[in-house]
Write a protein that holds these residues in place. Structure first.
Motif, PDB file in Angstrom:
ATOM      1  N   LEU A  83       0.841  -1.180   0.000  1.00 16.86           N
ATOM      2  CA  LEU A  83       0.000   0.000   0.000  1.00 16.86           C
ATOM      3  C   LEU A  83       0.887   1.246   0.000  1.00 16.86           C
ATOM      4  O   LEU A  83       1.667   1.467   0.924  1.00 16.86           O
ATOM      5  CB  LEU A  83      -0.906   0.027   1.238  1.00 16.86           C
ATOM      6  N   TYR A  84       0.770   2.037  -1.055  1.00 19.10           N
ATOM      7  CA  TYR A  84       1.515   3.298  -1.137  1.00 19.10           C
ATOM      8  C   TYR A  84       0.522   4.458  -1.183  1.00 19.10           C
ATOM      9  O   TYR A  84      -0.458   4.415  -1.915  1.00 19.10           O
ATOM     10  CB  TYR A  84       2.416   3.325  -2.375  1.00 19.10           C
ATOM     11  N   LEU A  85       0.818   5.486  -0.397  1.00 20.73           N
ATOM     12  CA  LEU A  85      -0.038   6.670  -0.327  1.00 20.73           C
ATOM     13  C   LEU A  85       0.835   7.914  -0.420  1.00 20.73           C
ATOM     14  O   LEU A  85       1.908   7.969   0.184  1.00 20.73           O
ATOM     15  CB  LEU A  85      -0.820   6.691   0.990  1.00 20.73           C
ATOM     16  N   PRO A  86       0.393   8.939  -1.173  1.00 23.68           N
ATOM     17  CA  PRO A  86       1.226  10.133  -1.343  1.00 23.68           C
ATOM     18  C   PRO A  86       1.125  11.100  -0.167  1.00 23.68           C
ATOM     19  O   PRO A  86       0.086  11.184   0.496  1.00 23.68           O
ATOM     20  CB  PRO A  86       0.648  10.774  -2.605  1.00 23.68           C
ATOM     21  N   LEU A  87       2.210  11.826   0.099  1.00 19.03           N
ATOM     22  CA  LEU A  87       2.121  12.967   1.002  1.00 19.03           C
ATOM     23  C   LEU A  87       1.243  14.027   0.338  1.00 19.03           C
ATOM     24  O   LEU A  87       1.095  14.056  -0.884  1.00 19.03           O
ATOM     25  CB  LEU A  87       3.510  13.540   1.277  1.00 19.03           C
ATOM     26  N   PRO A  88       0.644  14.915   1.123  1.00 21.32           N
ATOM     27  CA  PRO A  88      -0.335  15.864   0.563  1.00 21.32           C
ATOM     28  C   PRO A  88       0.237  16.806  -0.484  1.00 21.32           C
ATOM     29  O   PRO A  88      -0.477  17.265  -1.366  1.00 21.32           O
ATOM     30  CB  PRO A  88      -0.835  16.623   1.791  1.00 21.32           C
ATOM     31  N   GLU A  89       1.536  17.123  -0.420  1.00 17.70           N
ATOM     32  CA  GLU A  89       2.139  18.010  -1.408  1.00 17.70           C
ATOM     33  C   GLU A  89       3.648  17.821  -1.407  1.00 17.70           C
ATOM     34  O   GLU A  89       4.217  17.267  -0.456  1.00 17.70           O
ATOM     35  CB  GLU A  89       1.801  19.474  -1.113  1.00 17.70           C
ATOM     36  N   ALA A  90       4.276  18.281  -2.499  1.00 13.15           N
ATOM     37  CA  ALA A  90       5.727  18.182  -2.589  1.00 13.15           C
ATOM     38  C   ALA A  90       6.377  19.113  -1.564  1.00 13.15           C
ATOM     39  O   ALA A  90       5.873  20.202  -1.269  1.00 13.15           O
ATOM     40  CB  ALA A  90       6.184  18.550  -4.004  1.00 13.15           C
ATOM     41  N   LEU A  91       7.504  18.678  -1.028  1.00 11.76           N
ATOM     42  CA  LEU A  91       8.251  19.479  -0.060  1.00 11.76           C
ATOM     43  C   LEU A  91       9.356  20.233  -0.781  1.00 11.76           C
ATOM     44  O   LEU A  91      10.176  19.628  -1.482  1.00 11.76           O
ATOM     45  CB  LEU A  91       8.843  18.573   1.025  1.00 11.76           C
ATOM     46  N   GLN A  92       9.364  21.550  -0.638  1.00 17.49           N
ATOM     47  CA  GLN A  92      10.384  22.380  -1.290  1.00 17.49           C
ATOM     48  C   GLN A  92      11.641  22.401  -0.423  1.00 17.49           C
ATOM     49  O   GLN A  92      11.576  22.645   0.775  1.00 17.49           O
ATOM     50  CB  GLN A  92       9.861  23.798  -1.504  1.00 17.49           C
ATOM     51  N   ALA A  97      18.307  22.950   7.573  1.00 17.90           N
ATOM     52  CA  ALA A  97      18.000  21.526   7.687  1.00 17.90           C
ATOM     53  C   ALA A  97      16.967  21.252   8.770  1.00 17.90           C
ATOM     54  O   ALA A  97      16.061  20.430   8.583  1.00 17.90           O
ATOM     55  CB  ALA A  97      19.280  20.735   7.967  1.00 17.90           C
ATOM     56  N   SER A  98      17.083  21.933   9.914  1.00 19.04           N
ATOM     57  CA  SER A  98      16.151  21.692  11.017  1.00 19.04           C
ATOM     58  C   SER A  98      14.721  22.045  10.614  1.00 19.04           C
ATOM     59  O   SER A  98      13.780  21.294  10.891  1.00 19.04           O
ATOM     60  CB  SER A  98      16.574  22.517  12.238  1.00 19.04           C
ATOM     61  N   GLU A  99      14.566  23.170   9.934  1.00 18.29           N
ATOM     62  CA  GLU A  99      13.234  23.579   9.490  1.00 18.29           C
ATOM     63  C   GLU A  99      12.688  22.602   8.455  1.00 18.29           C
ATOM     64  O   GLU A  99      11.506  22.251   8.484  1.00 18.29           O
ATOM     65  CB  GLU A  99      13.298  24.986   8.895  1.00 18.29           C
ATOM     66  N   PHE A 100      13.557  22.143   7.563  1.00 18.92           N
ATOM     67  CA  PHE A 100      13.100  21.216   6.533  1.00 18.92           C
ATOM     68  C   PHE A 100      12.702  19.871   7.137  1.00 18.92           C
ATOM     69  O   PHE A 100      11.710  19.262   6.729  1.00 18.92           O
ATOM     70  CB  PHE A 100      14.184  21.014   5.477  1.00 18.92           C
ATOM     71  N   ILE A 101      13.457  19.402   8.115  1.00 17.17           N
ATOM     72  CA  ILE A 101      13.116  18.148   8.795  1.00 17.17           C
ATOM     73  C   ILE A 101      11.734  18.260   9.436  1.00 17.17           C
ATOM     74  O   ILE A 101      10.906  17.351   9.343  1.00 17.17           O
ATOM     75  CB  ILE A 101      14.189  17.787   9.842  1.00 17.17           C
ATOM     76  N   SER A 102      11.464  19.403  10.077  1.00 13.45           N
ATOM     77  CA  SER A 102      10.144  19.613  10.673  1.00 13.45           C
ATOM     78  C   SER A 102       9.054  19.578   9.617  1.00 13.45           C
ATOM     79  O   SER A 102       7.992  18.982   9.814  1.00 13.45           O
ATOM     80  CB  SER A 102      10.112  20.951  11.417  1.00 13.45           C
ATOM     81  N   ASP A 103       9.321  20.211   8.468  1.00  9.33           N
ATOM     82  CA  ASP A 103       8.356  20.185   7.368  1.00  9.33           C
ATOM     83  C   ASP A 103       8.020  18.759   6.966  1.00  9.33           C
ATOM     84  O   ASP A 103       6.857  18.418   6.716  1.00  9.33           O
ATOM     85  CB  ASP A 103       8.904  20.933   6.148  1.00  9.33           C
ATOM     86  N   CYS A 104       9.045  17.914   6.897  1.00  4.34           N
ATOM     87  CA  CYS A 104       8.847  16.522   6.495  1.00  4.34           C
ATOM     88  C   CYS A 104       7.953  15.779   7.491  1.00  4.34           C
ATOM     89  O   CYS A 104       7.020  15.070   7.098  1.00  4.34           O
ATOM     90  CB  CYS A 104      10.193  15.807   6.372  1.00  4.34           C
ATOM     91  N   TYR A 105       8.217  15.951   8.788  1.00  2.00           N
ATOM     92  CA  TYR A 105       7.433  15.236   9.799  1.00  2.00           C
ATOM     93  C   TYR A 105       5.993  15.739   9.848  1.00  2.00           C
ATOM     94  O   TYR A 105       5.056  14.956  10.012  1.00  2.00           O
ATOM     95  CB  TYR A 105       8.101  15.361  11.165  1.00  2.00           C
ATOM     96  N   GLY A 165       4.315  24.813  15.261  1.00  2.00           N
ATOM     97  CA  GLY A 165       5.619  24.334  14.837  1.00  2.00           C
ATOM     98  C   GLY A 165       6.646  24.451  15.943  1.00  2.00           C
ATOM     99  O   GLY A 165       7.842  24.422  15.701  1.00  2.00           O
ATOM    100  N   SER A 166       6.225  24.613  17.175  1.00  2.00           N
ATOM    101  CA  SER A 166       7.152  24.869  18.265  1.00  2.00           C
ATOM    102  C   SER A 166       8.052  23.685  18.544  1.00  2.00           C
ATOM    103  O   SER A 166       7.659  22.533  18.436  1.00  2.00           O
ATOM    104  CB  SER A 166       6.369  25.205  19.546  1.00  2.00           C
ATOM    105  N   THR A 167       9.303  23.976  18.892  1.00  2.00           N
ATOM    106  CA  THR A 167      10.232  22.911  19.227  1.00  2.00           C
ATOM    107  C   THR A 167       9.837  22.227  20.510  1.00  2.00           C
ATOM    108  O   THR A 167      10.146  21.060  20.719  1.00  2.00           O
ATOM    109  CB  THR A 167      11.650  23.485  19.380  1.00  2.00           C
TER     110      THR A 167
END
Length: 435
Positions: A83-92, A97-105, A165-167
């Motif tokens: 079973l494969y399901l897409p994430l809601p949108e592409a990640l830019q 790196a820390s902000e991008f990692i948060s975006d991914c999660y 988005g708080s740490t």
């Protein structure tokens, strides 16, 4: 009745955004069957994340969206147990790196919310998502003693005001919880979520892209239950995939070339038919006219659609309804030429810089810093000075690779090709008849 409805379309047939991850997207993906099969094999059978390398505007993101839907459709049809399901949108991609990692999660959390019912019907272990849904949808959480309990254990938030988005919330166990959700819902060999990491070339240098991907390797690229597809242009994705720390994590790149000319009439006809709501709909840009703009932009599908959309919206519906197809085609040709002339006139450059653009066009539109002698420069520095000027006006894009000066990292943009079209055809700017 809006503009498109007056012309007989349910909505804009020249929509520029990537294709949706659904049956409509599959119908509209024309001329990509070979690439689609190759991508599906990497997603379903490979054990490394997929890399797509190809020019800007070629349709890489659309290809991934449709591939994710096809993979999930195969599960629905009981053709596979994966079973494969897409994430809601592409990640830019981002430099932080820390902000991008948060975006991914956060994107993974949203995918669980969006696909909760699908996961249940598939008898997959579904997490308790009520609390995280309330948290994700709250722009700011205020006050002590929050009514929302933490779904991550250890109690709720205690800060007086915290954005979602708080740490602090992440430190309470957000990422650990997401990792658990993925492992529980997608045991080894049973599929996963498909996410796109897009536009690697935005980091400008291969060193910056390599550094970012190495930083996210463990927290993102090693996530169980995730299949990432990394997309890039100007050779950055290919360069990064070959680095030692990412060896065994990223696949060899799949090269995505522009849609072949032979498929373009069918591609645009499919769009016009798909969006049409009546038999006598009137297309502002016909298949033959779209072939022309596709050629002028050097096979940039995204910008060809953008030009078709802009031309359509620059006129009233009455113009298209009152003119013959031949008259509309002539108007579009003149409109495109005027756009080319306008962009050429706005670029105030020295003759030597113009010569470089023309020589690059003759060279095929791409080159590397080591090609300076072929363009009659004494060294890379002199060539680079002229490349920077072309970049200033958006006529070329470039990225740097300190490890490989031979990589073709400089390319003419579709705007650059449009300007080249004006110069090579000696265009002047007459008025557009009837518009």
């Amino acid at each position: 009745m809006n503009f498109w409805q007056e012309l007989g379309f349910g909505s804009n047939p020249y929509v520029v955004k990537p294709l949706p991850s659904n049956a409509d997207g599959r119908e509209l993906l024309v001329g990509r069957n070979i690439e689609l099969r190759a991508l599906l094999r990497r997603i379903e059978e490979g054990d490394t994340h997929v890399v797509l390398e190809g020019p800007n505007g070629v349709g890489k993101t659309s290809l991934v969206a449709v591939a994710a839907w096809v993979a999930s459709d195969r599960f629905r049809k009981r053709e596979t147990t994966q079973l494969y399901l897409p994430l809601p949108e592409a990640l830019q991609i981002k430099e932080d790196a820390s902000e991008f990692i948060s975006d991914c999660y956060f994107a993974v959390a949203r995918a669980f919310l969006d696909n909760e019912e699908i996961l249940k019907r598939a008898d997959r272990k579904v997490p308790r998502t009520k609390d995280i849904k309330a948290w994700l949808e709250a722009p700011v959480l205020k006050g002590r003693g929050l009514s929302i309990s933490s779904p991550f254990g250890g109690g709720g938030l205690t800060s007086s005001a915290a954005a979602n988005g708080s740490t602090g919330f992440s430190n309470a166990g957000f990422r650990a919880t997401i990792r658990t959700w993925l492992r529980d819902a997608f045991p080894e060999g049973t599929g996963g979520l498909v996410g796109v990491i897009d536009n690697l070339e935005l980091l400008e240098t291969s060193a910056a892209a390599r550094r970012l991907l190495e930083e996210i390797r463990d927290p993102v690229l090693q996530l169980s239950g995730m299949r990432w597809v990394l997309c890039g242009a100007r050779g950055i994705a290919r360069s990064v995939a070959a680095t030692p720390r990412l060896n065994g994590v990223l696949s060899d790149p799949i090269e995505i070339k522009p849609v072949a000319d032979e498929y373009i009439p069918h591609l645009i006809q499919t769009r016009l038919r798909h969006y049409s709501v009546r038999v006598n709909s009137k297309a502002p840009v016909s298949a033959s006219s779209f072939e022309h703009v596709y050629e002028v932009t050097h096979k940039n599908l995204r910008d060809s659609l953008r030009h078709a959309q802009s031309f359509s919206q620059d006129s009233e519906s009455e113009f298209f309804l009152s003119k013959t197809e031949r008259e509309i085609a002539g108007a579009f040709t003149q409109w495109l030429e005027n756009e080319a002339i306008k962009h050429e006139a706005s670029a105030k450059m020295q003759p030597r810089t113009w010569t470089l653009l023309e020589d690059m066009a003759e060279f095929g539109g791409t080159c590397s810093p080591s090609d300076y002698d072929q363009f009659n420069f004494n060294d890379r520095a002199h060539m680079r000075k002229n490349v920077v000027e072309l970049e200033r006006y958006g006529l070329v894009n470039s990225s740097k690779d300190d490890d490989d000066q031979r990589r073709r990292s400089i390319e003419i943009t579709s705007k650059g090709w449009l300007v080249h079209f004006a110069r090579s055809h000696g265009l002047s700017a007459p008025a557009i008849p009837g518009m």
